[in-house]
Design a protein around this motif. Structure first.
Motif, PDB file in Angstrom:
ATOM      1  N   VAL A 136      60.900  48.103  63.052  1.00 15.15           N
ATOM      2  CA  VAL A 136      59.690  47.744  63.794  1.00 15.15           C
ATOM      3  C   VAL A 136      58.989  46.623  63.039  1.00 15.15           C
ATOM      4  O   VAL A 136      58.729  46.730  61.842  1.00 15.15           O
ATOM      5  CB  VAL A 136      58.760  48.967  63.975  1.00 15.15           C
ATOM      6  N   SER A 137      58.711  45.521  63.758  1.00 12.44           N
ATOM      7  CA  SER A 137      58.173  44.339  63.085  1.00 12.44           C
ATOM      8  C   SER A 137      56.818  43.912  63.647  1.00 12.44           C
ATOM      9  O   SER A 137      56.504  42.736  63.665  1.00 12.44           O
ATOM     10  CB  SER A 137      59.165  43.184  63.214  1.00 12.44           C
ATOM     11  N   PHE A 138      56.057  44.879  64.118  1.00 13.01           N
ATOM     12  CA  PHE A 138      54.712  44.551  64.587  1.00 13.01           C
ATOM     13  C   PHE A 138      53.774  45.700  64.268  1.00 13.01           C
ATOM     14  O   PHE A 138      54.201  46.816  63.987  1.00 13.01           O
ATOM     15  CB  PHE A 138      54.689  44.218  66.084  1.00 13.01           C
TER      16      PHE A 138
ATOM     17  N   GLY B 257      51.067  34.620  71.584  1.00 12.23           N
ATOM     18  CA  GLY B 257      50.600  33.622  70.627  1.00 12.23           C
ATOM     19  C   GLY B 257      51.679  33.301  69.614  1.00 12.23           C
ATOM     20  O   GLY B 257      52.846  33.653  69.782  1.00 12.23           O
ATOM     21  N   THR B 258      51.272  32.641  68.536  1.00 14.58           N
ATOM     22  CA  THR B 258      52.216  32.279  67.482  1.00 14.58           C
ATOM     23  C   THR B 258      52.699  33.507  66.715  1.00 14.58           C
ATOM     24  O   THR B 258      53.892  33.651  66.449  1.00 14.58           O
ATOM     25  CB  THR B 258      51.545  31.291  66.495  1.00 14.58           C
TER      26      THR B 258
ATOM     27  N   VAL C 163      46.417  44.291  71.298  1.00 15.41           N
ATOM     28  CA  VAL C 163      46.981  43.117  70.640  1.00 15.41           C
ATOM     29  C   VAL C 163      47.869  43.620  69.511  1.00 15.41           C
ATOM     30  O   VAL C 163      47.437  44.432  68.682  1.00 15.41           O
ATOM     31  CB  VAL C 163      45.874  42.190  70.079  1.00 15.41           C
ATOM     32  N   GLN C 164      49.107  43.130  69.520  1.00 19.05           N
ATOM     33  CA  GLN C 164      50.071  43.461  68.478  1.00 19.05           C
ATOM     34  C   GLN C 164      50.329  42.199  67.657  1.00 19.05           C
ATOM     35  O   GLN C 164      50.419  41.104  68.195  1.00 19.05           O
ATOM     36  CB  GLN C 164      51.407  43.925  69.080  1.00 19.05           C
ATOM     37  N   VAL C 165      50.433  42.361  66.349  1.00 22.02           N
ATOM     38  CA  VAL C 165      50.698  41.243  65.444  1.00 22.02           C
ATOM     39  C   VAL C 165      52.063  41.465  64.808  1.00 22.02           C
ATOM     40  O   VAL C 165      52.352  42.564  64.309  1.00 22.02           O
ATOM     41  CB  VAL C 165      49.601  41.145  64.350  1.00 22.02           C
ATOM     42  N   GLN C 166      52.898  40.435  64.831  1.00 20.38           N
ATOM     43  CA  GLN C 166      54.191  40.520  64.153  1.00 20.38           C
ATOM     44  C   GLN C 166      53.918  40.624  62.659  1.00 20.38           C
ATOM     45  O   GLN C 166      53.068  39.896  62.128  1.00 20.38           O
ATOM     46  CB  GLN C 166      55.043  39.291  64.466  1.00 20.38           C
ATOM     47  N   PHE C 167      54.632  41.538  62.002  1.00 20.55           N
ATOM     48  CA  PHE C 167      54.296  41.869  60.630  1.00 20.55           C
ATOM     49  C   PHE C 167      55.556  42.192  59.845  1.00 20.55           C
ATOM     50  O   PHE C 167      56.411  42.950  60.308  1.00 20.55           O
ATOM     51  CB  PHE C 167      53.349  43.076  60.642  1.00 20.55           C
ATOM     52  N   ASP C 168      55.671  41.626  58.679  1.00 21.57           N
ATOM     53  CA  ASP C 168      56.755  41.941  57.749  1.00 21.57           C
ATOM     54  C   ASP C 168      56.223  42.999  56.794  1.00 21.57           C
ATOM     55  O   ASP C 168      55.385  42.695  55.936  1.00 21.57           O
ATOM     56  CB  ASP C 168      57.173  40.679  56.999  1.00 21.57           C
TER      57      ASP C 168
ATOM     58  N   VAL D 278      54.004  37.344  60.486  1.00 20.57           N
ATOM     59  CA  VAL D 278      55.129  36.429  60.698  1.00 20.57           C
ATOM     60  C   VAL D 278      55.106  35.979  62.163  1.00 20.57           C
ATOM     61  O   VAL D 278      54.483  36.629  63.008  1.00 20.57           O
ATOM     62  CB  VAL D 278      56.481  37.096  60.354  1.00 20.57           C
ATOM     63  N   PRO D 279      55.796  34.884  62.476  1.00 23.75           N
ATOM     64  CA  PRO D 279      55.836  34.418  63.862  1.00 23.75           C
ATOM     65  C   PRO D 279      56.550  35.423  64.787  1.00 23.75           C
ATOM     66  O   PRO D 279      57.433  36.172  64.354  1.00 23.75           O
ATOM     67  CB  PRO D 279      56.622  33.109  63.785  1.00 23.75           C
ATOM     68  N   VAL D 280      56.158  35.402  66.053  1.00 20.28           N
ATOM     69  CA  VAL D 280      56.848  36.194  67.070  1.00 20.28           C
ATOM     70  C   VAL D 280      58.279  35.658  67.167  1.00 20.28           C
ATOM     71  O   VAL D 280      58.470  34.439  67.326  1.00 20.28           O
ATOM     72  CB  VAL D 280      56.142  36.077  68.441  1.00 20.28           C
TER      73      VAL D 280
END
Length: 140
Positions: A56-58, A87-88, A112-117, A124-126
């Protein structure tokens, strides 16, 4: 089943359980956020593919819920979701929940979900394949 107000790409039906209800006899407000997660997970898995917990990356950054009508135990609710913005590094979903028995709107909102490492603890970018899938499904 009554149709939602828009053509949502994500759908899941749930039945409100005894565990979901509070002392007043309707579904507790905290359950609705769990339902956001349930339909969001179904949508992402169907569009992006199954992933293990480690893949899972968000992360959810925010959620807005607007309660419109109470849900009673054993009522079936159709949960709908779809992207409204990509978005980015983040993407936003809109949600609409309707009681199957009479089509009434019971909850609507967004997240709102944010891509996350999770390894580096950085946004991180989508990913390109996610972006393409979400952009194909953008709600009008």
């Amino acid at each position: 089943m009554h149709e939602p107000s828009r053509s949502y790409p994500g759908h899941l039906a749930v039945e409100a359980t005894l565990r979901d209800t509070d002392l007043v006899g309707h579904v507790n407000n905290g359950v609705y956020l769990n339902w956001f997660e349930e339909v969001r997970t179904r949508y992402v898995v169907e569009r992006i593919g199954r992933m293990s917990a480690g893949e899972v990356s968000f992360i959810m950054a925010s959620a807005t819920l607007n309660f419109r009508s109470p849900v009673q135990m054993l009522e079936v609710v159709d949960l709908y979701c779809g992207p409204v913005r990509v978005g980015t590094k983040s993407w936003e979903l809109a949600y609409e929940f309707r009681a199957r028995s009479d089509g009434r709107l019971v909850c609507e909102g967004s997240s709102v979900q944010v891509q996350f490492d999770y390894g580096s603890h950085q946004t991180v970018p989508v990913p390109d394949d996610w972006r393409r899938a979400f952009e194909q499904d953008l709600l009008k």
